[in-house]
Design a protein around this motif. Sequence first.
Motif, PDB file in Angstrom:
ATOM      1  N   ARG A   1     -10.017  21.226  -4.716  1.00  0.00           N
ATOM      2  CA  ARG A   1      -9.454  21.590  -6.248  1.00  0.00           C
ATOM      3  C   ARG A   1      -8.282  20.838  -6.165  1.00  0.00           C
TER       4      ARG A   1
ATOM      5  N   THR B   1      -6.238  11.483 -10.932  1.00  0.00           N
ATOM      6  CA  THR B   1      -6.854  11.292 -12.293  1.00  0.00           C
ATOM      7  C   THR B   1      -8.273  10.872 -11.953  1.00  0.00           C
ATOM      8  N   PRO B   2      -9.185  11.005 -13.073  1.00  0.00           N
ATOM      9  CA  PRO B   2     -10.499  10.499 -12.708  1.00  0.00           C
ATOM     10  C   PRO B   2     -10.732   9.117 -12.669  1.00  0.00           C
ATOM     11  N   GLU B   3      -9.637   8.565 -13.234  1.00  0.00           N
ATOM     12  CA  GLU B   3      -9.709   6.905 -13.224  1.00  0.00           C
ATOM     13  C   GLU B   3      -9.185   6.447 -11.748  1.00  0.00           C
ATOM     14  N   GLU B   4      -8.181   7.377 -11.115  1.00  0.00           N
ATOM     15  CA  GLU B   4      -7.891   7.273  -9.622  1.00  0.00           C
ATOM     16  C   GLU B   4      -8.839   7.315  -8.632  1.00  0.00           C
ATOM     17  N   LEU B   5      -9.777   8.395  -9.128  1.00  0.00           N
ATOM     18  CA  LEU B   5     -10.747   8.762  -8.165  1.00  0.00           C
ATOM     19  C   LEU B   5     -12.260   7.892  -8.366  1.00  0.00           C
ATOM     20  N   LEU B   6     -12.162   6.895  -9.365  1.00  0.00           N
ATOM     21  CA  LEU B   6     -13.554   6.208  -9.857  1.00  0.00           C
ATOM     22  C   LEU B   6     -13.981   5.488  -8.633  1.00  0.00           C
TER      23      LEU B   6
ATOM     24  N   GLU C   1     -14.951   7.893  -2.692  1.00  0.00           N
ATOM     25  CA  GLU C   1     -16.252   8.845  -2.563  1.00  0.00           C
ATOM     26  C   GLU C   1     -15.731   9.935  -1.761  1.00  0.00           C
TER      27      GLU C   1
ATOM     28  N   HIS D   1      -8.498  17.228  -7.229  1.00  0.00           N
ATOM     29  CA  HIS D   1      -8.884  16.920  -8.648  1.00  0.00           C
ATOM     30  C   HIS D   1      -7.384  17.412  -9.428  1.00  0.00           C
TER      31      HIS D   1
END
Length: 341
Positions: free
Chosen positions: A135, A142-147, A150, A138
């Motif tokens: 948690r 950001t979603p972009e950083e975690l794109l 894995e 996340h």
Amino acid sequence: GSFDDRIVHPLMCVELCNGCSIGCWFCGISAEKYQGYWPYTKENAQLWKGILTVMHELFGSAAGTGFCYWGTDPCDNPDYPKFTQDFRDVLGGLPQCTTAAPLKNVDLTREILSLSNKDPNIVNRFSVLNLKLLRQIHATFTPEELLTVELVLQNKESFNKKSMAGRAITRKEKLEAKQKPLDKLMSELSESPSSIACVSGFLLNMPLGRIQLITPKRAGEKWPLGYAIIAEAYFKTVDEFRQAILDLLESHAHSNVLKQEKISLRGDVVYKKKDKEWTLSTYYCTLPIEDAQMIKVLGYIAEDKYSYHEIISKVSSEGGNVFAAMGSINELYEKGFLSEI
């Protein structure tokens, strides 16, 4: 089994720290406690670049398959990005990064991810030890950083099985010694001894100036960490490192199983007779042995005390077919049933 198909066999890995600060109970290679990191000083940087250059000269682009952790966590070394930048400059690409401490120094983690964005072939990994960390990851990135990250779910609720190797084996043995129930532990572990090791080549520890020639092995009594250390050497200079590599290759890189003092079956291979049929079996498969000469040869090998020449001599003294016996031993070797280490 399918687990072994995931081993990618990079040429090298590098430890830029001594030990690891995380201390996961399931660590497959039983990483030692954190004792400090190797700083990016002028002297260390010169040695580091020289070593990378030697690896490139000797092994070409294959050296670029390496990575900069093992029994260490990349985020334990605040200079990690500087070392990996040199890695890319010399070897042509950034090394993949796996960390269990992405929130330890968020600025450092973001710097690592930012460097990786310049190399679209790199997928970094965060080892997620519990739901709280998941948690927080996340909430922080950001979603972009975690794109291109894995998330390797190691939390107890995950369906991912941890390897039965290293510290996990030790934990199991302690519970068994105390006659404690194993159901909870075994629900998180693979059913048979396995390995998290993937390197077939060189393990470098920069703080110690040590180089080891290693290869993955299913964890067992002889190699509980899931990899075999074939030989090791030490270095202080680039020239000493080059010589150490050449000496290791000259002495140990080519299998000499047929010249060993004794020939034995690989540790996880069982040779036995059941219902009048002889079989070779592992955790994953069973192979019936019907050839009489092969059965005779396997009988000697299973005794774990005869050399290649002694087995051939015994077959000859019994009036057996020497050439068939030689062929049987070679076949067992070529198919991977014999222990090389």
